[in-house]
Design a protein around this motif. Structure first.
Motif, mmCIF file in Angstrom:
data_model
loop_
_atom_site.group_PDB
_atom_site.id
_atom_site.type_symbol
_atom_site.label_atom_id
_atom_site.label_comp_id
_atom_site.label_asym_id
_atom_site.label_seq_id
_atom_site.Cartn_x
_atom_site.Cartn_y
_atom_site.Cartn_z
ATOM 1 N N LYS A 172 54.666 31.059 75.415
ATOM 2 C CA LYS A 172 55.527 29.837 75.157
ATOM 3 C C LYS A 172 56.654 30.538 74.550
ATOM 4 O O LYS A 172 57.840 30.544 74.951
ATOM 5 C CB LYS A 172 54.968 28.785 74.889
ATOM 6 N N ASP A 173 56.206 31.003 73.374
ATOM 7 C CA ASP A 173 57.345 31.565 72.321
ATOM 8 C C ASP A 173 58.310 32.756 72.938
ATOM 9 O O ASP A 173 59.637 32.728 72.751
ATOM 10 C CB ASP A 173 57.013 31.986 71.021
ATOM 11 N N PHE A 174 57.226 33.522 73.521
ATOM 12 C CA PHE A 174 58.018 34.964 74.393
ATOM 13 C C PHE A 174 58.890 34.393 75.480
ATOM 14 O O PHE A 174 60.024 34.959 75.437
ATOM 15 C CB PHE A 174 57.087 35.772 74.788
ATOM 16 N N LYS A 175 58.753 33.649 76.145
ATOM 17 C CA LYS A 175 59.488 33.020 77.349
ATOM 18 C C LYS A 175 60.896 32.394 76.667
ATOM 19 O O LYS A 175 61.821 32.514 77.410
ATOM 20 C CB LYS A 175 58.572 31.977 78.201
ATOM 21 N N GLN A 176 60.603 31.812 75.682
ATOM 22 C CA GLN A 176 61.953 31.297 74.859
ATOM 23 C C GLN A 176 62.882 32.449 74.460
ATOM 24 O O GLN A 176 64.063 32.398 74.503
ATOM 25 C CB GLN A 176 61.488 30.535 73.681
ATOM 26 N N VAL A 177 62.217 33.572 73.832
ATOM 27 C CA VAL A 177 63.049 34.763 73.649
ATOM 28 C C VAL A 177 63.598 35.308 74.718
ATOM 29 O O VAL A 177 64.837 35.852 74.799
ATOM 30 C CB VAL A 177 61.788 35.620 72.953
ATOM 31 N N GLN A 178 62.905 35.075 76.105
ATOM 32 C CA GLN A 178 63.429 36.061 77.105
ATOM 33 C C GLN A 178 64.617 35.020 77.737
ATOM 34 O O GLN A 178 65.703 35.623 77.737
ATOM 35 C CB GLN A 178 62.476 35.776 78.384
ATOM 36 N N LEU A 179 64.380 33.630 77.464
ATOM 37 C CA LEU A 179 65.491 32.833 77.908
ATOM 38 C C LEU A 179 66.677 33.061 76.820
ATOM 39 O O LEU A 179 67.935 33.213 77.301
ATOM 40 C CB LEU A 179 64.993 31.333 77.801
ATOM 41 N N ASN A 217 55.382 20.407 91.844
ATOM 42 C CA ASN A 217 54.176 21.005 90.893
ATOM 43 C C ASN A 217 55.132 21.489 89.658
ATOM 44 O O ASN A 217 54.621 21.876 88.704
ATOM 45 C CB ASN A 217 53.486 22.169 91.300
ATOM 46 N N GLU A 218 56.446 21.117 89.699
ATOM 47 C CA GLU A 218 57.266 21.562 88.490
ATOM 48 C C GLU A 218 57.685 20.194 87.461
ATOM 49 O O GLU A 218 57.752 19.301 88.167
ATOM 50 C CB GLU A 218 58.564 22.284 89.065
ATOM 51 N N ASP A 219 58.074 20.858 86.490
ATOM 52 C CA ASP A 219 58.446 19.513 85.486
ATOM 53 C C ASP A 219 58.958 20.365 84.308
ATOM 54 O O ASP A 219 59.692 21.457 84.744
ATOM 55 C CB ASP A 219 57.309 18.879 84.864
ATOM 56 N N THR A 220 59.108 19.645 83.071
ATOM 57 C CA THR A 220 60.123 20.497 82.039
ATOM 58 C C THR A 220 59.625 21.855 81.737
ATOM 59 O O THR A 220 60.405 22.581 81.122
ATOM 60 C CB THR A 220 60.155 19.500 80.933
ATOM 61 N N ALA A 221 58.365 22.082 82.085
ATOM 62 C CA ALA A 221 58.048 23.546 81.809
ATOM 63 C C ALA A 221 58.729 24.714 82.288
ATOM 64 O O ALA A 221 58.834 25.776 81.581
ATOM 65 C CB ALA A 221 56.501 23.607 82.284
ATOM 66 N N GLU A 222 59.340 24.356 83.415
ATOM 67 C CA GLU A 222 60.197 25.329 84.110
ATOM 68 C C GLU A 222 61.356 25.374 83.199
ATOM 69 O O GLU A 222 62.185 26.473 83.109
ATOM 70 C CB GLU A 222 60.378 24.697 85.474
ATOM 71 N N ILE A 223 61.809 24.649 82.494
ATOM 72 C CA ILE A 223 63.170 24.605 81.490
ATOM 73 C C ILE A 223 62.642 25.609 80.524
ATOM 74 O O ILE A 223 63.535 26.539 80.302
ATOM 75 C CB ILE A 223 63.609 23.413 81.274
ATOM 76 N N LEU A 224 61.363 25.179 80.090
ATOM 77 C CA LEU A 224 61.158 26.297 78.665
ATOM 78 C C LEU A 224 60.900 27.415 78.917
ATOM 79 O O LEU A 224 60.881 28.427 78.412
ATOM 80 C CB LEU A 224 59.754 25.376 78.011
ATOM 81 N N GLY A 232 62.552 29.153 81.326
ATOM 82 C CA GLY A 232 63.806 29.926 81.517
ATOM 83 C C GLY A 232 64.179 29.867 83.107
ATOM 84 O O GLY A 232 65.160 30.259 83.379
ATOM 85 N N LYS A 233 63.268 29.146 83.722
ATOM 86 C CA LYS A 233 63.644 29.336 85.241
ATOM 87 C C LYS A 233 64.813 28.576 85.563
ATOM 88 O O LYS A 233 65.561 28.913 86.567
ATOM 89 C CB LYS A 233 62.466 28.631 86.114
ATOM 90 N N TYR A 234 64.996 27.268 84.924
ATOM 91 C CA TYR A 234 66.183 26.224 85.060
ATOM 92 C C TYR A 234 66.826 26.233 83.729
ATOM 93 O O TYR A 234 66.252 26.244 82.768
ATOM 94 C CB TYR A 234 65.840 25.055 85.657
ATOM 95 N N HIS A 235 68.159 26.038 83.775
ATOM 96 C CA HIS A 235 68.696 25.994 82.480
ATOM 97 C C HIS A 235 68.679 24.218 82.315
ATOM 98 O O HIS A 235 68.779 23.738 81.056
ATOM 99 C CB HIS A 235 70.311 25.963 82.510
ATOM 100 N N ALA A 236 68.456 23.306 83.233
ATOM 101 C CA ALA A 236 68.438 21.999 82.992
ATOM 102 C C ALA A 236 67.696 21.313 84.293
ATOM 103 O O ALA A 236 67.728 21.794 85.346
ATOM 104 C CB ALA A 236 69.815 21.464 82.904
ATOM 105 N N THR A 253 67.414 19.679 78.936
ATOM 106 C CA THR A 253 67.729 20.897 78.655
ATOM 107 C C THR A 253 66.771 21.506 77.377
ATOM 108 O O THR A 253 66.231 20.724 76.668
ATOM 109 C CB THR A 253 68.987 21.202 77.954
ATOM 110 N N VAL A 254 66.647 22.566 77.020
ATOM 111 C CA VAL A 254 66.150 23.220 75.882
ATOM 112 C C VAL A 254 66.908 22.953 74.711
ATOM 113 O O VAL A 254 68.239 23.178 74.504
ATOM 114 C CB VAL A 254 65.850 24.683 76.117
ATOM 115 N N SER A 255 66.246 22.290 73.557
ATOM 116 C CA SER A 255 67.068 22.117 72.339
ATOM 117 C C SER A 255 67.441 23.559 71.564
ATOM 118 O O SER A 255 66.588 24.441 71.819
ATOM 119 C CB SER A 255 66.307 21.031 71.553
ATOM 120 N N GLY A 256 68.462 23.454 70.889
ATOM 121 C CA GLY A 256 69.064 24.584 70.093
ATOM 122 C C GLY A 256 69.717 25.791 70.803
ATOM 123 O O GLY A 256 70.207 25.280 71.845
#
Length: 291
Positions: free
Chosen positions: A66-73, A130-137, A139-143, A268-271
């Motif tokens: 999860k954290d590394f996908k945030q880094v990729q984003l 099958n998608e939800d907010t996990a796709e934002i986290l 990085g697949k979608y911005h919002a 959206t992703v916070s931060g």
């Protein structure tokens, strides 16, 4: 820790196969394996259970993914901003919309958003079942634009947009279209279309059941355009959000005693990992005069 280790581990976490992950990463398998081992040593524990075809992430590995996908984003956002500054290129924002959310209320908003942000290009995606907010986290979608509040998560920035009631949908020439407020008891006299993608489907059915009104749909559909076309052609009625009617000839009427409503939100992703352009559009959405 090196940035290439982020990519290596994310590819491994998604494939659970060292050979495939190495190919996706553009390195040899021994090189990827050594890199993952160094990462495990640095983080103080195994990231993946190595068991052939049954390999799986450890609890630590799941959290790191999860954290590394945030880094990729974040890295993707940095590259986009770099391109914009160096080359004057546009910022493309990927926004996913839930299937039951109609474009009616949003087309003018997005035109306004692009007018205020001339370097932004917006790409609308259909949020899959099958998608939800996990796709934002990830990085697949911005919002995402959703028809209800998601589960609380400190990593998400959730901004309410507007509320809308559930109402009757029928053809303009339908007998029920001639009244200002429809009696619930009158609905059972007409063919009914079941909107299978409706998030409030069970609650709507429960409402009518409590009033001893039995709705027997002979036509069910997951696609909103199919539902609305059948209704607009005068063959049946349906229950839908008041701003969702998009088919020509479809009108809506409030139903006596039906007080169900939903609140649409943009997530959206916070931060700072969210592109500044996306943050501006989310802020605009939260103060926009929705009609």
């Amino acid at each position: 820790m090196e940035l290439n280790q982020v990519e290596y581990f994310v590819n491994l976490a998604e494939t659970l196969n060292f050979t495939t992950a190495a190919r996706l990463s553009g390195v040899s398998q021994p090189s990827l394996t050594r890199s993952i081992r160094r990462l495990e040593e640095e983080l103080g524990g195994p990231l993946i259970y190595r068991d052939g075809k049954n390999s799986r992430l450890t609890a630590l590995g799941q959290e790191i993914e999860k954290d590394f996908k945030q880094v990729q984003l974040a890295l993707r956002s940095v590259r986009q901003h770099s391109d914009s500054w160096a080359l004057g290129s546009q910022c493309v924002l990927d926004i996913a919309v839930a299937p039951s959310v109609s474009p009616n209320a949003f087309t003018s908003f997005f035109l306004r958003a692009m007018e205020e942000n001339p370097t932004v290009w917006i790409k609308i995606h259909a949020l899959q079942p099958n998608e939800d907010t996990a796709e934002i986290l990830s990085g697949k979608y911005h919002a995402c634009i959703l028809p209800r509040q998601p589960k609380p998560d400190v990593k998400l920035d959730v901004r309410p947009l507007f509320r809308e009631r559930f109402v009757l949908g029928c053809a303009a020439q339908h007998p029920l279209a001639s009244v200002d407020v429809v009696r619930a008891a009158d609905l059972a006299s007409f063919p009914y279309v079941d909107r299978l993608r409706c998030e409030f489907r069970d609650r709507i059915q429960e409402h009518f059941f409590r009033q001893e009104i039995v709705m027997r749909p002979r036509f069910r559909a997951e696609r909103e355009d199919w539902v609305q076309r059948v209704v607009a052609d005068g063959h049946a009625i349906c229950i839908l959000p008041e701003h969702s009617g998009a088919a020509p000839g479809l009108v809506t009427r409030p139903i006596e005693g039906l007080s169900l409503e939903r609140e649409l939100v943009i997530v959206t992703v916070s931060g700072s990992t969210t592109p500044v352009e996306m943050r501006k559009i989310a802020q605009l959405a939260s103060r926009y005069a929705w009609s």
